[in-house]
Design a protein around this motif. Structure first.
Motif, short mmCIF file in Angstrom:
data_model
loop_
_atom_site.label_atom_id
_atom_site.label_comp_id
_atom_site.label_asym_id
_atom_site.label_seq_id
_atom_site.Cartn_x
_atom_site.Cartn_y
_atom_site.Cartn_z
N MET B 121 59.54 22.64 -60.28
CA MET B 121 58.26 23.33 -60.26
C MET B 121 57.19 22.53 -59.24
SD MET B 121 58.13 26.08 -61.91
CE MET B 121 56.46 26.67 -62.18
N ASP B 122 57.66 21.20 -59.25
CA ASP B 122 56.93 20.48 -58.11
C ASP B 122 57.11 21.10 -56.72
OD1 ASP B 122 55.41 18.33 -59.14
OD2 ASP B 122 56.92 17.05 -59.51
N ARG B 123 58.53 21.50 -56.54
CA ARG B 123 59.01 22.08 -55.29
C ARG B 123 58.19 23.53 -55.15
NH1 ARG B 123 62.67 21.34 -51.58
NH2 ARG B 123 63.37 23.07 -50.43
N TYR B 124 58.42 24.39 -56.06
CA TYR B 124 57.63 25.40 -56.27
C TYR B 124 55.79 25.44 -55.74
CZ TYR B 124 55.26 29.72 -58.15
OH TYR B 124 54.44 30.75 -58.02
N PHE B 125 55.23 24.67 -56.44
CA PHE B 125 53.92 24.30 -56.21
C PHE B 125 53.65 23.99 -54.93
CE2 PHE B 125 53.32 24.79 -60.85
CZ PHE B 125 52.23 25.74 -60.95
N ARG B 126 54.56 23.00 -54.45
CA ARG B 126 54.43 22.42 -52.98
C ARG B 126 54.79 23.38 -51.93
NH1 ARG B 126 58.15 22.40 -48.54
NH2 ARG B 126 59.83 21.48 -49.79
N ILE B 127 55.48 24.29 -52.05
CA ILE B 127 55.53 25.49 -51.37
C ILE B 127 54.60 26.53 -51.36
CG2 ILE B 127 57.08 27.25 -50.37
CD1 ILE B 127 59.61 25.77 -51.41
N LEU B 128 53.96 26.67 -52.41
CA LEU B 128 52.99 27.56 -52.82
C LEU B 128 51.34 27.00 -52.12
CD1 LEU B 128 52.39 30.02 -54.63
CD2 LEU B 128 51.24 28.35 -56.41
N TYR B 129 51.59 25.88 -52.32
CA TYR B 129 50.10 25.19 -51.49
C TYR B 129 50.23 24.97 -50.12
CZ TYR B 129 49.27 23.85 -56.45
OH TYR B 129 48.88 23.93 -57.87
N GLN B 130 51.57 24.67 -49.73
CA GLN B 130 51.57 24.66 -48.48
C GLN B 130 51.42 25.98 -47.77
OE1 GLN B 130 55.66 22.55 -47.38
NE2 GLN B 130 56.02 24.63 -46.30
N ASN B 131 51.74 27.22 -48.36
CA ASN B 131 51.34 28.45 -47.67
C ASN B 131 49.77 28.71 -47.74
OD1 ASN B 131 54.05 28.71 -47.27
ND2 ASN B 131 54.37 30.22 -49.10
N SER B 132 49.36 28.34 -48.82
CA SER B 132 47.79 28.28 -49.04
C SER B 132 46.82 27.75 -48.07
CB SER B 132 47.51 28.04 -50.50
OG SER B 132 46.20 27.94 -50.78
N LEU B 133 47.74 26.70 -47.78
CA LEU B 133 47.00 25.58 -46.60
C LEU B 133 46.95 26.27 -45.33
CD1 LEU B 133 48.15 21.88 -47.52
CD2 LEU B 133 45.69 22.86 -47.27
N ILE B 134 48.05 27.04 -45.12
CA ILE B 134 48.23 27.75 -43.69
C ILE B 134 47.11 29.01 -43.73
CG2 ILE B 134 49.64 29.16 -42.43
CD1 ILE B 134 51.90 27.47 -43.13
N THR B 135 47.19 29.99 -44.86
CA THR B 135 46.50 30.96 -45.08
C THR B 135 44.78 30.49 -44.82
OG1 THR B 135 47.93 31.88 -46.50
CG2 THR B 135 45.62 33.04 -46.46
N LYS B 136 44.26 29.34 -45.39
CA LYS B 136 43.02 29.09 -45.36
C LYS B 136 42.70 28.31 -43.79
CE LYS B 136 42.10 27.03 -50.06
NZ LYS B 136 41.15 28.54 -50.38
N GLU B 137 43.62 27.91 -43.20
CA GLU B 137 43.46 27.25 -41.95
C GLU B 137 43.29 28.69 -40.90
OE1 GLU B 137 46.44 24.95 -39.36
OE2 GLU B 137 45.46 23.74 -40.68
N ARG B 138 44.19 29.64 -41.25
CA ARG B 138 44.20 30.67 -40.36
C ARG B 138 42.92 31.46 -40.49
NH1 ARG B 138 49.93 33.36 -40.96
NH2 ARG B 138 51.09 31.86 -39.76
N ARG B 139 42.22 31.52 -41.86
CA ARG B 139 41.11 32.43 -42.08
C ARG B 139 39.90 31.86 -41.51
NH1 ARG B 139 38.66 33.74 -48.04
NH2 ARG B 139 36.89 34.80 -47.24
N LEU B 140 39.94 30.41 -41.72
CA LEU B 140 38.87 29.39 -40.96
C LEU B 140 38.69 29.60 -39.36
CD1 LEU B 140 36.81 27.43 -41.96
CD2 LEU B 140 38.32 25.59 -41.17
N MET B 141 39.96 29.71 -38.93
CA MET B 141 40.03 29.84 -37.28
C MET B 141 39.59 31.24 -37.16
SD MET B 141 40.88 27.07 -35.87
CE MET B 141 40.89 27.66 -34.46
N GLY B 142 40.16 32.09 -37.77
CA GLY B 142 39.76 33.64 -37.71
C GLY B 142 38.32 33.88 -37.57
N SER B 143 37.72 33.04 -38.51
CA SER B 143 36.21 33.43 -38.94
C SER B 143 35.55 33.08 -37.75
CB SER B 143 35.79 32.82 -40.30
OG SER B 143 35.82 31.52 -40.07
#
Lengths: 193, 193
Positions: B121-143
Motif C-alpha cells: 500500500m506504500d507503493r500504491y499511495f506513492r504512485i497515487l501521490y506521484q500522479n496527484s503532484l503531476i496533476t497539480k503542477e499541470r493545473r497550476l501551469m495551465g492556470s
C-alpha cells in the motif's frame, strides 16, 4: 556525499546495511558550478536530483522574458521537473545552481528499479510526496488568501534558511511580488519590531 | 463496495488474497445523500474517503461568500482535506456530495497501520501521490498560461465524464471563470465545429 542522502532517507524510514549498499548503486554524482544549468525548458528531465550540498532553483520564463520562481532546493531536497521526469514530456521549467552544488542523480528507469529492489523506498517516497502535496496545497491557498506581507512573514517563519541564502530578487519572484514591494515590506517589518 | 477499491488498487499494484482481507478491515462504509456534507471548513478532517460510487466536490468559500471549486471526486477517487487529514490542523475546505454517494473511509491511525500491515500500500499511495503532484503542477501551469477557452477544452479532453456529470456553474468555478464566460465559450466551440 551519499551519507547526506542516507540521513535524509533515515529521517523517514529505517535502512539496513544491505539497503544502503543497494541504494548507492542507483545514484550518480554530479557537480554544478554557480549559474550552471541542470535542466533547460524544452528538454526532457531525465533525472531526479538529490541536493547533497548547495542551492538550486526551478523557474520558468514567460513571453515577456520575466522569470517565475517555482521551487528552491538545498541540502536534503529533491529537485526536478517532476511531470517531465515521470511522463517523458518536455520540461516547462529551468533548473540552475544559485550556489555551486553537489548532486546525486537517479534516472527514470533506475527510480523504478530502486523501488522494486528496495521496497522501503516506496514508503520513503510516499511520505516525501505526501509532504510535498501538503506544501503545494498550503502555498496555493496562501497565494489566494494572504497579503504580500503575510506571505513574506510565513515564508521567513517556515524557511529562515531560505531568506538568508536566496537573493532578494528571487524571493520576490517566488512570492509573486515586485522586488521594490519586498524591500518596502522588510522595512515596515523592521520598523514594527 | 470494497471490490471497487480493490480494482482501483490493482490497477497500480498486485494484491494477494491475504492483502485484500487485511485491507478490508481498515475501511468503514458511509453513504451520503445529495448535498450532504462529508467535511465542513474549520473541522478536523479525520478520514480519507475513497469514492466507490457517486460524485463529491471539495471547495472553499471566500469572505464575499463566493465558492471556489478545488477538486471533484467520483468512482475511483480519493477525497479529503489532505493537509488537515495528515497534520490534524483545521480543514480549509468543505466537501459535499453532488450526487448521492457510497464511500469507504479510513482514519488517520488506520491509514498509518495499513501501510505497515500491507507494505504494498506504500507503493500504491506513492504512485497515487506521484500522479496527484503531476496533476497539480499541470493545473497550476495551465492556470498561468492558458486562456479560459483553452482551459475548458483541455478539461473536456482529459475529463469528458466530468463535463457531462458536473453542473455547469461548478465547472466554471473550477476553471476560475464566470458562468456566463463558460456559456459563451461553449457556444463559440459549437460554432467552430
Amino acid at each position: 556525499m551519499i551519507s547526506v542522502l542516507f540521513s535524509h532517507i533515515e529521517e523517514k524510514v529505517a535502512l539496513t546495511k544491505q539497503d544502503r549498499e543497494k541504494i548507492s548503486t542507483y545514484f550518480v554524482a554530479k557537480k554544478l558550478r554557480k549559474k550552471q544549468y541542470l535542466l533547460q525548458e524544452g528538454d526532457i528531465c531525465k533525472n531526479l536530483a538529490f541536493v547533497a550540498k548547495g542551492l538550486l532553483r526551478t523557474y520558468n520564463v514567460d513571453d515577456k522574458g520575466d522569470e517565475h520562481m517555482s521551487v528552491f532546493g538545498w541540502e536534503g531536497w529533491w529537485i526536478s521537473d517532476f511531470n517531465s521526469f515521470l511522463s517523458g514530456e518536455k520540461a516547462v521549467f529551468n533548473i540552475d545552481a544559485i550556489e555551486s552544488s553537489d548532486l546525486l542523480l537517479i534516472s527514470r528507469p533506475d527510480y523504478e528499479a530502486l523501488t522494486l529492489d528496495v521496497p522501503v523506498m516506496d514508503r520513503y517516497f510516499r511520505i516525501l510526496y505526501q509532504n510535498s502535496l501538503i506544501t503545494k496545497e498550503r502555498r496555493l491557498m496562501g497565494s489566494i488568501t494572504y497579503t504580500a506581507e503575510e506571505k513574506y512573514v510565513k515564508l521567513a517563519e517556515s524557511n529562515p534558511q531560505l531568506i538568508k541564502r536566496v537573493p532578494q530578487n528571487l524571493i520576490a519572484s517566488y512570492l509573486g511580488i515586485a522586488p521594490e514591494t519586498l524591500s518596502r515590506i522588510k522595512k515596515n517589518l523592521l520598523r514594527k519590531r
